[in-house]
Design a protein around this motif. Sequence first.
Motif, mmCIF file in Angstrom:
data_model
loop_
_atom_site.group_PDB
_atom_site.id
_atom_site.type_symbol
_atom_site.label_atom_id
_atom_site.label_comp_id
_atom_site.label_asym_id
_atom_site.label_seq_id
_atom_site.Cartn_x
_atom_site.Cartn_y
_atom_site.Cartn_z
ATOM 1 N N ALA A 1 0.788 -21.919 -0.905
ATOM 2 C CA ALA A 1 0.940 -23.181 -1.627
ATOM 3 C C ALA A 1 2.222 -23.254 -2.444
ATOM 4 C CB ALA A 1 -0.269 -23.393 -2.548
ATOM 5 N N ARG A 2 3.126 -22.314 -2.273
ATOM 6 C CA ARG A 2 4.369 -22.363 -3.044
ATOM 7 C C ARG A 2 5.292 -23.441 -2.472
ATOM 8 N NH1 ARG A 2 6.624 -16.464 -2.837
ATOM 9 N NH2 ARG A 2 5.725 -16.640 -0.739
ATOM 10 N N GLU A 3 5.827 -24.252 -3.357
ATOM 11 C CA GLU A 3 6.596 -25.412 -2.914
ATOM 12 C C GLU A 3 7.811 -25.019 -2.082
ATOM 13 O OE1 GLU A 3 9.423 -28.780 -4.921
ATOM 14 O OE2 GLU A 3 7.509 -28.382 -5.921
ATOM 15 N N GLY A 4 8.557 -24.013 -2.531
ATOM 16 C CA GLY A 4 9.754 -23.617 -1.801
ATOM 17 C C GLY A 4 9.446 -23.136 -0.400
ATOM 18 N N VAL A 5 8.416 -22.307 -0.260
ATOM 19 C CA VAL A 5 8.038 -21.795 1.066
ATOM 20 C C VAL A 5 7.509 -22.926 1.936
ATOM 21 C CG1 VAL A 5 6.555 -20.172 2.287
ATOM 22 C CG2 VAL A 5 7.532 -19.530 0.081
ATOM 23 N N LEU A 6 6.716 -23.819 1.349
ATOM 24 C CA LEU A 6 6.199 -24.958 2.109
ATOM 25 C C LEU A 6 7.337 -25.852 2.596
ATOM 26 C CD1 LEU A 6 3.001 -26.131 0.194
ATOM 27 C CD2 LEU A 6 3.136 -25.361 2.563
ATOM 28 N N SER B 1 6.382 -36.671 -2.891
ATOM 29 C CA SER B 1 7.817 -36.941 -2.890
ATOM 30 C C SER B 1 8.638 -35.659 -2.797
ATOM 31 C CB SER B 1 8.205 -37.709 -4.153
ATOM 32 O OG SER B 1 7.943 -36.938 -5.313
ATOM 33 N N ARG B 2 8.008 -34.510 -3.041
ATOM 34 C CA ARG B 2 8.719 -33.236 -2.974
ATOM 35 C C ARG B 2 8.808 -32.687 -1.547
ATOM 36 N NH1 ARG B 2 11.714 -32.266 -6.988
ATOM 37 N NH2 ARG B 2 11.488 -30.009 -6.712
ATOM 38 N N LEU B 3 7.930 -33.162 -0.658
ATOM 39 C CA LEU B 3 7.862 -32.570 0.684
ATOM 40 C C LEU B 3 8.169 -33.543 1.813
ATOM 41 C CD1 LEU B 3 4.731 -30.212 0.531
ATOM 42 C CD2 LEU B 3 7.140 -29.598 0.371
ATOM 43 N N LEU B 4 7.884 -34.825 1.640
ATOM 44 C CA LEU B 4 7.992 -35.744 2.776
ATOM 45 C C LEU B 4 9.438 -35.993 3.191
ATOM 46 C CD1 LEU B 4 5.178 -38.357 2.124
ATOM 47 C CD2 LEU B 4 5.101 -36.174 3.328
ATOM 48 N N MET B 5 10.337 -36.151 2.230
ATOM 49 C CA MET B 5 11.736 -36.337 2.605
ATOM 50 C C MET B 5 12.309 -35.088 3.276
ATOM 51 S SD MET B 5 15.038 -37.672 0.380
ATOM 52 C CE MET B 5 14.160 -39.091 -0.267
ATOM 53 N N PRO B 6 12.062 -33.883 2.757
ATOM 54 C CA PRO B 6 12.507 -32.691 3.497
ATOM 55 C C PRO B 6 11.934 -32.626 4.909
ATOM 56 C CG PRO B 6 11.977 -32.086 1.246
ATOM 57 C CD PRO B 6 11.567 -33.515 1.412
ATOM 58 N N MET B 7 10.687 -33.033 5.089
ATOM 59 C CA MET B 7 10.089 -33.016 6.422
ATOM 60 C C MET B 7 10.874 -33.910 7.379
ATOM 61 S SD MET B 7 6.260 -34.214 7.542
ATOM 62 C CE MET B 7 6.624 -35.942 7.209
ATOM 63 N N VAL B 8 11.254 -35.106 6.924
ATOM 64 C CA VAL B 8 12.023 -36.020 7.777
ATOM 65 C C VAL B 8 13.410 -35.446 8.054
ATOM 66 C CG1 VAL B 8 13.118 -38.286 7.856
ATOM 67 C CG2 VAL B 8 10.775 -38.078 7.081
ATOM 68 N N THR C 1 18.039 -27.054 6.068
ATOM 69 C CA THR C 1 16.885 -26.407 5.445
ATOM 70 C C THR C 1 17.299 -25.576 4.242
ATOM 71 O OG1 THR C 1 15.749 -26.331 7.585
ATOM 72 C CG2 THR C 1 14.938 -24.869 5.864
ATOM 73 N N ALA C 2 18.379 -24.804 4.390
ATOM 74 C CA ALA C 2 18.836 -23.954 3.296
ATOM 75 C C ALA C 2 19.228 -24.782 2.073
ATOM 76 C CB ALA C 2 20.014 -23.104 3.761
ATOM 77 N N PHE C 3 19.950 -25.875 2.294
ATOM 78 C CA PHE C 3 20.375 -26.705 1.157
ATOM 79 C C PHE C 3 19.193 -27.410 0.505
ATOM 80 C CE2 PHE C 3 21.648 -30.782 -0.625
ATOM 81 C CZ PHE C 3 22.658 -30.404 -1.494
ATOM 82 N N THR C 4 18.321 -28.006 1.326
ATOM 83 C CA THR C 4 17.204 -28.781 0.771
ATOM 84 C C THR C 4 16.232 -27.895 0.018
ATOM 85 O OG1 THR C 4 17.420 -30.298 2.652
ATOM 86 C CG2 THR C 4 15.415 -30.459 1.335
ATOM 87 N N ALA C 5 16.017 -26.678 0.503
ATOM 88 C CA ALA C 5 15.050 -25.780 -0.139
ATOM 89 C C ALA C 5 15.612 -25.095 -1.378
ATOM 90 C CB ALA C 5 14.587 -24.719 0.858
ATOM 91 N N THR C 6 16.923 -25.219 -1.613
ATOM 92 C CA THR C 6 17.519 -24.560 -2.791
ATOM 93 C C THR C 6 18.087 -25.624 -3.735
ATOM 94 O OG1 THR C 6 19.542 -24.231 -1.488
ATOM 95 C CG2 THR C 6 17.977 -22.408 -1.583
#
Length: 628
Positions: free
Chosen positions: A119-124, A164-171, A220-225
């Motif tokens: 459930a960690r946001e960064g890993v998800l 809002s923390r996950l849906l934009m990264p998913m797209v 992925t690297a930029f969005t997750a950091t």
Amino acid sequence: MIGSARRGRNAAAPQAAGIRPAAVKPLHVTPISPSTTTLVILAAAAFAFAWGRMRPEIVAMAVVLALGLSGVVEPAGVFAGFGDPTVVTIACLLILSAGLERTGAAALAGSTLLRAVGAREGVLTVALMLLAGLLAAVMNIVGATAVLLPVAIALCREAGIGPSRLLMPMVIGSRQGGALTLIGKPSNLIVSGLLARAGYAPLSFFAFLPVGAALLAAGTAFTATAGRRLLPRHRAGLATPSGTPRRSLLETYRLPKRVFRVGAGGSSLLAGRSIAEAALGESYGMTVMALVRGRRRIYAPAPEERIEEGDALLVAAGAAEAERLGADAGVEVMPEPTEGSEALERGDVALAEVVIAPRSDLAGKSLKEIEFRQRYGLNVVAIWREGRPHRAWLAEMPLQHGDALLLQGSRDGIAHLRRDTNFISLDQALPPRTSRMGVAALAVAALVALETTGLATVSMAALVAAGIVVLGGCLTPEEAFRSVDWSTVVTTGGLLPLGVALHSTGAAAAVADAVLPLAAHSPFAALAAVLLATVAIGQVVPSVPATIMMAPIALGIAQATGSSPVPFLIVVASATSVTLMTPVSHPASMMVMGPGGYRYRDYARLGTPLTLLLCAVLLATVLLFWGF
């Protein structure tokens, strides 16, 4: 006769005076060249797409008409785009994508992987972006996003993370993943077809893999950091996992303070009328959610239901409208406590949440225009748009792509609506045909094997895969037909002759001659200019038209510099994966706008630095693997 005589005397007068009449020069009208006409049509089409007031397929058909009437393209060639292998391939791949979705294969992969990472946001964020990218490589971007949207929302609920923390990264992940394979997005197929028509070898199935892998890794690297600091923390209306309380959903839409009980006493103007005759929606912007008769409640009452003396109505309304109704109709209006969901659902009546799908033809129309209540038998209790809910005057509000609708009605009605391709369900979907999951996987394997081994062209391989999906029972013929985004098919078929005309009339070469001096005749500068132009156009023009417009020009620039056209066309197709600064740049971005509660500035905030980074990565990768 008099006039003739006068003309005769006047004509003879100069000669009589010894003056020679001036020679009359014939008027010569220089015809507009086909290349100029083509460029005018291109500019008009680009403006129409950017304006956004006309549907893409309408613009495409206007282009067909302009090319035919102007004579730029022969009558037989005007409609040749609809028989192009690229169009057939796109339609077949959409059927394959729907088969993967309907059998639950994609959802199973998503839920299994995402539940395994914790459930960690960064890993998800990393897991969701990579999974979306891999699915988009074989499903198409919109299909991958649609499959993962309910899965991602359920994970947000379970992990306590704002959507809002996950849906934009998913797209973002799905859009980068579309650059992994030839079939990932229509732009890849379009540039491959253009190369073949120009006499070059078409691109192979994995030709885009170096670019797609680099873009997906960098994105992925930029969005997750660093990108996580740029993501908003909005609340949004979202579906709740089965078995958990609905209170959070009601509070998210801010309904507890917007539900009122309207009495219908003896002196009331409502008593004796039907729900439709009371016209509370038309006059006061209200939604009637239940009729209370003694201890009995009739949820989502039909328009013909009669209001008897002593009844009460539960309505969703604004406070000002509720007060005005009380004064106008002589009724008692009181706030109704909505602890839990008792005021909205019970037994066979339920709540559901759906999103207007990217390919929906309902966008731009109001609930009243499409007769939503009569068509589906459901109430629209609220609409979530750009980060906030709307609860009053919904009937007149034009729907938009990405709107989230909170519905109330019978479970059968909700199930019927979920079968409508105009909507994407955010909670329980149709039961998947899991017994056909292996057939869907076989279809994907057949597509990859046939194309990579050279046994069939990509269009024939896609047709085989679509046939396996339908004949294998993954989809019914009706479902297969509904799964095709006919807007994309018509737009692509209508605009392909424009791409041919840009090349055949010399219009693309003329643009190339104008661009090269600005780029100092440097292939690298020309390549960078093509990328920046495509990215700029792609912010306001859909990806398919942007590719068809830019690809012939890029081909002309490559030929003018004596360079291989492959890197230029790879850049054009891949540029549609890095146009991330506006939600209108791709339907998948619009799809998550309502569920994520995003505003336009949220896309620009994260998308601007990410777009610049990905442009640099794209140029570096193309130069490393292809050169000039």
